[in-house]
Write a protein that holds these residues in place. Structure first.
Motif, PDB file in Angstrom:
ATOM      1  N   ILE A   7      45.716  48.798  29.640  1.00  0.00           N
ATOM      2  CA  ILE A   7      46.014  47.396  29.327  1.00  0.00           C
ATOM      3  C   ILE A   7      46.752  46.738  30.483  1.00  0.00           C
ATOM      4  CG2 ILE A   7      47.417  45.899  27.844  1.00  0.00           C
ATOM      5  CD1 ILE A   7      46.623  47.782  25.520  1.00  0.00           C
ATOM      6  N   GLN A   8      47.716  47.456  31.075  1.00  0.00           N
ATOM      7  CA  GLN A   8      48.463  46.912  32.207  1.00  0.00           C
ATOM      8  C   GLN A   8      47.551  46.656  33.405  1.00  0.00           C
ATOM      9  OE1 GLN A   8      51.515  50.046  32.181  1.00  0.00           O
ATOM     10  NE2 GLN A   8      53.029  48.367  32.203  1.00  0.00           N
ATOM     11  N   LEU A   9      46.642  47.578  33.683  1.00  0.00           N
ATOM     12  CA  LEU A   9      45.731  47.410  34.818  1.00  0.00           C
ATOM     13  C   LEU A   9      44.767  46.244  34.592  1.00  0.00           C
ATOM     14  CD1 LEU A   9      44.933  51.133  35.686  1.00  0.00           C
ATOM     15  CD2 LEU A   9      46.311  49.517  37.009  1.00  0.00           C
ATOM     16  N   ILE A  10      44.276  46.100  33.377  1.00  0.00           N
ATOM     17  CA  ILE A  10      43.383  44.988  33.069  1.00  0.00           C
ATOM     18  C   ILE A  10      44.143  43.666  33.179  1.00  0.00           C
ATOM     19  CG2 ILE A  10      42.059  43.882  31.218  1.00  0.00           C
ATOM     20  CD1 ILE A  10      41.235  46.737  30.345  1.00  0.00           C
ATOM     21  N   ALA A  11      45.368  43.625  32.654  1.00  0.00           N
ATOM     22  CA  ALA A  11      46.187  42.411  32.740  1.00  0.00           C
ATOM     23  C   ALA A  11      46.479  42.059  34.201  1.00  0.00           C
ATOM     24  CB  ALA A  11      47.485  42.584  31.964  1.00  0.00           C
ATOM     25  N   TYR A  17      43.121  37.623  39.424  1.00  0.00           N
ATOM     26  CA  TYR A  17      41.906  36.809  39.496  1.00  0.00           C
ATOM     27  C   TYR A  17      42.218  35.337  39.226  1.00  0.00           C
ATOM     28  CZ  TYR A  17      37.511  34.699  38.084  1.00  0.00           C
ATOM     29  OH  TYR A  17      36.449  33.853  37.959  1.00  0.00           O
ATOM     30  N   PHE A  18      42.937  35.065  38.132  1.00  0.00           N
ATOM     31  CA  PHE A  18      43.277  33.681  37.800  1.00  0.00           C
ATOM     32  C   PHE A  18      44.137  33.055  38.891  1.00  0.00           C
ATOM     33  CE2 PHE A  18      42.802  34.996  33.142  1.00  0.00           C
ATOM     34  CZ  PHE A  18      41.515  34.494  33.060  1.00  0.00           C
ATOM     35  N   ALA A  19      45.072  33.820  39.441  1.00  0.00           N
ATOM     36  CA  ALA A  19      45.943  33.309  40.499  1.00  0.00           C
ATOM     37  C   ALA A  19      45.137  32.959  41.747  1.00  0.00           C
ATOM     38  CB  ALA A  19      47.015  34.334  40.842  1.00  0.00           C
ATOM     39  N   SER A  20      44.171  33.791  42.106  1.00  0.00           N
ATOM     40  CA  SER A  20      43.365  33.507  43.297  1.00  0.00           C
ATOM     41  C   SER A  20      42.510  32.259  43.100  1.00  0.00           C
ATOM     42  CB  SER A  20      42.479  34.696  43.647  1.00  0.00           C
ATOM     43  OG  SER A  20      41.437  34.850  42.712  1.00  0.00           O
ATOM     44  N   ARG A  21      42.028  32.026  41.894  1.00  0.00           N
ATOM     45  CA  ARG A  21      41.224  30.837  41.614  1.00  0.00           C
ATOM     46  C   ARG A  21      42.047  29.549  41.678  1.00  0.00           C
ATOM     47  NH1 ARG A  21      35.865  30.773  40.951  1.00  0.00           N
ATOM     48  NH2 ARG A  21      36.131  29.266  39.306  1.00  0.00           N
ATOM     49  N   LYS A  22      43.378  29.660  41.468  1.00  0.00           N
ATOM     50  CA  LYS A  22      44.249  28.485  41.460  1.00  0.00           C
ATOM     51  C   LYS A  22      45.033  28.324  42.752  1.00  0.00           C
ATOM     52  CE  LYS A  22      43.302  27.587  37.112  1.00  0.00           C
ATOM     53  NZ  LYS A  22      44.038  27.060  36.026  1.00  0.00           N
ATOM     54  N   GLY A  23      44.796  29.203  43.743  1.00  0.00           N
ATOM     55  CA  GLY A  23      45.486  29.095  45.025  1.00  0.00           C
ATOM     56  C   GLY A  23      46.911  29.619  44.978  1.00  0.00           C
ATOM     57  N   ARG A  24      47.186  30.515  44.066  1.00  0.00           N
ATOM     58  CA  ARG A  24      48.533  31.066  43.914  1.00  0.00           C
ATOM     59  C   ARG A  24      48.570  32.501  44.430  1.00  0.00           C
ATOM     60  NH1 ARG A  24      51.617  27.626  41.057  1.00  0.00           N
ATOM     61  NH2 ARG A  24      50.524  25.933  40.021  1.00  0.00           N
ATOM     62  N   SER A  25      49.766  33.085  44.495  1.00  0.00           N
ATOM     63  CA  SER A  25      49.951  34.423  45.047  1.00  0.00           C
ATOM     64  C   SER A  25      49.299  35.492  44.168  1.00  0.00           C
ATOM     65  CB  SER A  25      51.440  34.725  45.198  1.00  0.00           C
ATOM     66  OG  SER A  25      51.625  36.062  45.582  1.00  0.00           O
ATOM     67  N   TRP A  29      51.372  37.554  41.084  1.00  0.00           N
ATOM     68  CA  TRP A  29      50.891  37.414  39.717  1.00  0.00           C
ATOM     69  C   TRP A  29      50.285  38.719  39.202  1.00  0.00           C
ATOM     70  CZ3 TRP A  29      52.314  34.260  36.183  1.00  0.00           C
ATOM     71  CH2 TRP A  29      52.813  33.001  36.533  1.00  0.00           C
ATOM     72  N   GLY A  30      49.632  39.480  40.069  1.00  0.00           N
ATOM     73  CA  GLY A  30      49.096  40.779  39.660  1.00  0.00           C
ATOM     74  C   GLY A  30      50.209  41.731  39.239  1.00  0.00           C
ATOM     75  N   PRO A  38      51.552  40.169  28.608  1.00  0.00           N
ATOM     76  CA  PRO A  38      51.347  38.866  27.973  1.00  0.00           C
ATOM     77  C   PRO A  38      51.402  37.681  28.953  1.00  0.00           C
ATOM     78  CG  PRO A  38      52.848  40.178  26.648  1.00  0.00           C
ATOM     79  CD  PRO A  38      52.622  40.920  27.933  1.00  0.00           C
ATOM     80  N   LEU A  39      51.965  37.893  30.146  1.00  0.00           N
ATOM     81  CA  LEU A  39      52.029  36.821  31.143  1.00  0.00           C
ATOM     82  C   LEU A  39      50.661  36.440  31.694  1.00  0.00           C
ATOM     83  CD1 LEU A  39      55.133  37.634  33.371  1.00  0.00           C
ATOM     84  CD2 LEU A  39      54.884  35.834  31.682  1.00  0.00           C
ATOM     85  N   VAL A  40      49.630  37.205  31.376  1.00  0.00           N
ATOM     86  CA  VAL A  40      48.302  36.948  31.933  1.00  0.00           C
ATOM     87  C   VAL A  40      47.804  35.542  31.579  1.00  0.00           C
ATOM     88  CG1 VAL A  40      46.875  37.850  30.057  1.00  0.00           C
ATOM     89  CG2 VAL A  40      46.103  38.066  32.409  1.00  0.00           C
TER      90      VAL A  40
END
Length: 108
Positions: A7-11, A17-25, A29-30, A38-40
């Motif tokens: 679960i941790q690895l998937i999160a 992935y979401f961070a890279s799509r939004k131009g964030r670190s 975020w990983g 839950p921060l995902v």
């Protein structure tokens, strides 16, 4: 224990992935999503980062306007198209990745 790690690895992967799509670190975020799965949801909901080079100034009211927008959100003034000179053919074309005349990549 193995389910928790999975679960941790998937999160972590989803958060990165979401961070890279939004131009964030991606790394920050990983790691944060690995430690607190839950921060995902946060990087998915955050707005994209706006870079300084993505903003131009309205000629009428001096308000900020995102490149690519046709008009100023404050005063409604229509914005001119940004033109650049192609290094290959020498023609002025709308700003983008490739020249609309010859197809050569445009320098930025």
């Amino acid at each position: 224990m193995q389910k928790t790690l999975l679960i941790q690895l998937i999160a972590a992967a989803l958060g990165a992935y979401f961070a890279s799509r939004k131009g964030r670190s991606v790394l920050a975020w990983g790691l944060a999503c690995f430690l607190f799965p839950p921060l995902v949801i946060l990087p998915a909901l955050l707005p994209p980062v706006i870079r300084v080079e993505d903003i131009r100034q309205c000629s009428k009211c001096s308000g900020p306007v995102l490149k690519g927008k046709g008009s100023c959100p404050r005063c409604g003034e229509s914005m001119p198209i940004d033109m650049v000179e192609c290094g290959s053919c020498g023609k002025f074309v709308p700003e983008g990745r490739n020249c609309s005349e010859c197809g050569a990549p445009l320098d930025r």
